[in-house]
Design an enzyme around this catalytic site. Structure first.
Site, PDB file in Angstrom:
ATOM      1  N   ASP A  10     -12.760   3.403   9.798  1.00 37.34           N
ATOM      2  CA  ASP A  10     -12.713   2.623   8.559  1.00 37.34           C
ATOM      3  C   ASP A  10     -12.997   1.137   8.820  1.00 37.34           C
ATOM      4  OD1 ASP A  10     -12.513   2.359   5.823  1.00 37.34           O
ATOM      5  OD2 ASP A  10     -10.336   2.189   5.803  1.00 37.34           O
ATOM      6  N   THR A  64       4.377  -1.567   3.364  1.00 36.95           N
ATOM      7  CA  THR A  64       4.361  -2.913   2.798  1.00 36.95           C
ATOM      8  C   THR A  64       4.279  -3.902   3.951  1.00 36.95           C
ATOM      9  OG1 THR A  64       5.722  -2.202   0.926  1.00 36.95           O
ATOM     10  CG2 THR A  64       5.645  -4.558   1.383  1.00 36.95           C
ATOM     11  N   PHE A  72       1.121   3.506   2.216  1.00 39.68           N
ATOM     12  CA  PHE A  72       1.651   3.840   3.533  1.00 39.68           C
ATOM     13  C   PHE A  72       2.536   2.752   4.107  1.00 39.68           C
ATOM     14  CE2 PHE A  72      -2.309   6.610   4.036  1.00 39.68           C
ATOM     15  CZ  PHE A  72      -1.636   7.721   3.578  1.00 39.68           C
ATOM     16  N   GLY A  88       0.841  -1.183   0.000  1.00 40.96           N
ATOM     17  CA  GLY A  88       0.000   0.000   0.000  1.00 40.96           C
ATOM     18  C   GLY A  88       0.874   1.230   0.000  1.00 40.96           C
TER      19      GLY A  88
END
Length: 387
Positions: free
Chosen positions: A141, A23, A21, A19
């Site tokens: 989220d 790994t 932000f 991603g």
């Protein structure tokens, strides 16, 4: 080129997620390595990023440290800075979820999960949310991609293979501390939202408000999806994301309640899908709902009463009491409520790209961030990447 750096007490293995932000890789403890207080498990997950781009990962590590001790939140074993390929890398060592994400489990099911499993997973998520909210945080989220399945340490001999896993909340990159957000608040124009549109609450879309009740709305969406195997919002393949957000915030529609769900389950979703956030049930209250309660023989004065035009909640031994009108439209004054505070909502806009169509929204395994003027996708790892 992937870094080959290892920690003082662990070794990095194959990559299992990526991603913007960070790994996520497998990690194994070195033989005879020890932490200050005990041992590393033999297998872990390590989430890492360049030190210069690790602000979000460091924040996630801080939150996990503050929330430690809850068995329904992914465990963090610590962090370490390593050197590899001439660069500094920030690493966070996490509990390994061998069962993958709840999203993968749903996709691999035949039209949804057995209700017995849904009840168990839902209770675990609620226990995690109750812990998060009690410590002054909002996850922001909650979705199947951010719920990981971890094998039980002591599975019951009577349970099936799938029942040997418990659900744990992960990926706190979008989480916020409500007190800190209130202190930072300047004006309405500085507010923005965190999370994934399909799981956003009405107050998030219409009022730019993300507090604990928003996590409960998202949980309702997750429960509906676990049962049906489909998102709670019935969306056409070519639907524009703005249209979806309009449906969520308009007040004219509600997420779909699966017809195959039991009576208790339908009532549970009714308590989650309350458009006025102050009337939505809390995690502590929902833990005493018959859909997830582990002890149906609780005394009447300790159980959530489901009949009548209101509910009195004495779930915490009389220490907390909440009266909720049966009507979502009753005024706060008539029911003796004080509106909950509206904290400032901020988010980073790193590594974002524009996205407009719903098929991408349904297929992608990464969390979204929506701003008032546009919808953007923020590609970060761990909870949003299936194992």
């Amino acid at each position: 080129m992937e870094r080959q750096s290892h920690g003082g007490m662990w070794m990095r293995g194959e990559t299992i997620g990526r991603g913007s932000f960070g790994t996520v890789s497998l990690a194994t403890a070195k033989h005879k390595s020890k932490k200050r207080r005990g041992h590393f498990p033999s297998l872990m997950a390590v989430k890492w990023a360049e030190v210069s781009r690790s602000e979000t990962l460091q924040k996630e590590r801080e939150i996990l440290t503050r929330l430690q001790g809850c068995p329904h939140i992914l465990r963090c074993y610590g962090d370490e800075i390593t050197t590899g390929n001439g660069e500094l890398t920030y690493n966070v060592l996490l509990e390994y979820a061998s069962g993958g994400t709840l999203s993968s489990r749903i996709k691999n099911s035949s039209g949804g999960l057995p209700e017995a499993n849904v009840r168990r997973y839902t209770r675990s998520i609620l226990q995690g949310l109750d812990h998060i909210h009690e410590h002054g945080y909002v996850h922001c989220d909650i979705k199947p991609q951010n719920i990981l399945l971890v094998r039980c340490s002591f599975p019951s001999s009577s349970t099936s293979h799938n029942n040997d896993y418990i659900a744990k909340i992960a990926d706190f990159g979008s989480a916020k501390n409500t007190v800190q957000e209130q202190r930072k608040r300047k004006d309405f124009h500085s507010l923005s939202l965190r999370g994934t549109p399909l799981y956003m609450s009405p107050e998030s879309v219409a009022g730019m408000e993300q507090e604990a009740p928003s996590d409960i709305w998202a949980l309702g969406c997750v429960v509906a999806e676990m049962i049906s195997g489909k998102p709670a919002w019935n969306c056409e393949p070519d639907m524009d994301v703005d249209e979806l957000l309009s449906r969520i915030g308009s007040g004219k529609e509600m997420p779909k309640t699966p017809s195959e769900l039991s009576k208790e389950g339908k009532d549970f979703l009714k308590r989650c899908f309350v458009r006025t956030s102050m009337f939505r049930w809390t995690a502590a209250m929902l833990l005493h709902h018959p859909f997830v309660s582990e002890d149906p023989q609780l005394p009447n004065d300790s159980k959530v009463q489901l009949a009548g035009s209101f509910v009195e909640e004495l779930a915490l031994g009389g220490r907390k009491r909440r009266r909720i009108s049966g009507s979502d439209k009753s005024s706060a004054a008539e029911n003796g409520f004080k509106p909950e505070s509206k904290a400032s909502i901020t988010t980073r806009q790193e590594d974002c790209c524009s996205i407009r169509r719903l098929p991408q929204l349904l297929d992608i395994e990464l969390p979204y961030l929506w701003y008032p003027s546009e919808l953007s996708v923020n590609k970060k790892g761990l909870g949003g990447t299936d194992h």
